[in-house]
Design an enzyme around this catalytic site. Structure first.
Site, PDB file in Angstrom:
ATOM      1  CB  ALA A 169      28.644  40.280  45.207  1.00  0.00           C
TER       2      ALA A 169
ATOM      3  CG  ASP B 269      41.295  40.966  41.806  1.00  0.00           C
ATOM      4  OD1 ASP B 269      40.878  41.598  40.841  1.00  0.00           O
ATOM      5  OD2 ASP B 269      40.541  40.342  42.579  1.00  0.00           O
TER       6      ASP B 269
ATOM      7  CB  VAL C  77      37.856  29.628  43.401  1.00  0.00           C
ATOM      8  CG1 VAL C  77      36.781  28.554  43.435  1.00  0.00           C
ATOM      9  CG2 VAL C  77      38.710  29.560  44.666  1.00  0.00           C
TER      10      VAL C  77
ATOM     11  N   GLY D 178      42.881  37.055  46.807  1.00  0.00           N
ATOM     12  CA  GLY D 178      42.819  36.051  45.744  1.00  0.00           C
ATOM     13  C   GLY D 178      43.768  36.385  44.592  1.00  0.00           C
ATOM     14  CD  GLN D 179      48.193  35.040  41.636  1.00  0.00           C
ATOM     15  OE1 GLN D 179      48.441  35.625  42.694  1.00  0.00           O
ATOM     16  NE2 GLN D 179      48.940  35.192  40.553  1.00  0.00           N
TER      17      GLN D 179
ATOM     18  CG  HIS E  98      34.533  36.742  47.973  1.00  0.00           C
ATOM     19  ND1 HIS E  98      33.495  36.898  47.084  1.00  0.00           N
ATOM     20  CD2 HIS E  98      35.368  37.786  47.758  1.00  0.00           C
ATOM     21  CE1 HIS E  98      33.688  37.982  46.369  1.00  0.00           C
ATOM     22  NE2 HIS E  98      34.824  38.541  46.747  1.00  0.00           N
TER      23      HIS E  98
ATOM     24  CG  MET F 151      34.919  45.568  47.050  1.00  0.00           C
ATOM     25  SD  MET F 151      34.990  46.885  45.826  1.00  0.00           S
ATOM     26  CE  MET F 151      34.793  45.976  44.332  1.00  0.00           C
TER      27      MET F 151
ATOM     28  CB  SER G  94      34.228  37.406  38.770  1.00  0.00           C
ATOM     29  OG  SER G  94      33.936  38.790  38.761  1.00  0.00           O
ATOM     30  CB  SER G  95      31.364  40.044  42.726  1.00  0.00           C
ATOM     31  OG  SER G  95      32.023  39.533  43.858  1.00  0.00           O
TER      32      SER G  95
HETATM   33  O1  PAF Z   1      39.505  42.676  45.691  1.00  0.00           O
HETATM   34  C1  PAF Z   1      38.568  43.370  46.140  1.00  0.00           C
HETATM   35  O2  PAF Z   1      37.428  42.924  46.296  1.00  0.00           O
HETATM   36  C2  PAF Z   1      38.826  44.827  46.492  1.00  0.00           C
HETATM   37  O3  PAF Z   1      39.702  45.414  45.605  1.00  0.00           O
HETATM   38  C3  PAF Z   1      39.307  45.015  47.949  1.00  0.00           C
HETATM   39  C4  PAF Z   1      40.670  44.370  48.173  1.00  0.00           C
HETATM   40  C5  PAF Z   1      38.298  44.422  48.913  1.00  0.00           C
HETATM   41  C6  PAF Z   1      39.453  46.500  48.264  1.00  0.00           C
HETATM   42  O4  PAF Z   1      38.242  47.166  48.149  1.00  0.00           O
END
Ligand code: PAF
Length: 285
Positions: free
Chosen positions: A32, A150, A176, A147-148, A37, A30, A185-186
């Site tokens: 940021a 989430d 990370v 990423g783990q 990422h 998403m 985290s963003s």
């Molecule tokens: O993890 C995220 O940033 C979001 O949930 C994703 C997987 C890009 C879906 O919008």
């Protein structure tokens, strides 16, 4: 690096990659972008010939009182970072491109979406699985990278890929962290200096549980209590959930045997942060 805004152009780009015999990796984000990422992107570049990163703040995964409008957006800075990580194209569609008028089809995984963030954020995972499904159809990657941090999202997406027979390999990249333990985290950009310090309670409480398990503690109620106590001692923190489930099935457990997911969601001021670790029982008393 290309920035692609339409689904038709994205498909065209991928067709060219296939015609040249190249494998395609997808890193859904998403935006940021932070080091978490960028680690996904670098791993994707190491594993695939051509890497597409999507940047789309997906409205369907935010609840009505959540931070969709405020979510940080900075395409210029994200593009520089993604290009430096080796990404070949950013897919950056508008909301109207992804959800045109009349859109009415959703993908829902049952069961494991009813716990943890699924319980706190009704509809969240339906938004995630729907948009990831769309991204998979548009980009048709060989591999997709998540990423783990989430952890539940990963389990839900693995379930979706398996249940819908998708020919895509999901690659999961470890959390990370900042040098002091805070998971990247963003949403960390929302934290004031004082809140940033207070947010360390998440990783600290996970470490406390890990130490207890290493010392032989296997009682789930005791472990939850240790973590809850640590977080409750931080005045800026408000617990959304502290949960321990069997991993990867997310089944209820009373005692550790094998692997378990310890997952937290904690509000620091107005910012909701998540973190987790996998606990592994070795010798229980
Ligand atoms: O993890 C995220 O940033 C979001 O949930 C994703 C997987 C890009 C879906 O919008």
């Amino acid at each position: 690096m290309l920035i692609i805004e339409s689904i038709a152009d994205m498909r065209q780009f991928v067709r060219q990659a296939w015609a040249a015999g190249k494998t395609v990796g997808l890193v859904p984000t998403m935006g940021a972008l932070h080091e978490g990422h960028l680690t996904l992107m670098r791993q994707a570049c190491a594993a695939c010939d051509v890497v597409v990163a999507s940047i789309f703040v997906n409205p369907t995964q935010f609840g009505p009182n959540e931070d969709f409008a405020a979510y940080p957006r900075d395409l210029a800075s994200d593009s520089e970072k993604a290009a430096a990580a080796g990404v070949a194209a950013i897919f950056h569609p508008s909301v109207a491109e992804m959800y045109p008028t009349g859109f009415s089809t959703y993908v829902r995984v049952e069961g494991i979406t009813e716990k943890l963030c699924g319980r706190s954020r009704p509809g969240h995972f339906q938004g995630v699985t729907t948009v990831v499904n769309k991204l998979f159809h548009i980009v048709q990657p060989d591999k997709a990278f998540f990423g783990q941090k989430d952890a539940q999202q990963v389990l839900v997406l693995q379930r979706m890929v398996q249940d819908l027979n998708m020919d895509i390999t999901l690659e999961v990249v470890p959390i990370v962290r900042e040098a002091d333990g805070l998971a990247k985290s963003s949403r960390n950009v929302y934290l004031s200096a004082e809140e940033r310090q207070a947010a360390l309670v998440l990783s600290r409480s996970l470490a406390r549980a890990q130490q207890a398990v290493a010392a032989g503690e296997c009682d789930v109620a005791v472990l939850r209590e240790l973590v809850t106590e640590e977080i409750a001692a931080q005045p800026l923190a408000a617990i959304d959930y502290v949960e321990l489930y069997g991993y990867p099935g997310l089944e209820d457990i009373d005692r550790l045997s094998g692997r378990a997911l310890l997952a937290l969601a904690v509000k620091i001021g107005k910012t909701r942060l998540i973190d987790n670790c996998i606990l592994e029982a070795k010798a229980c008393f």
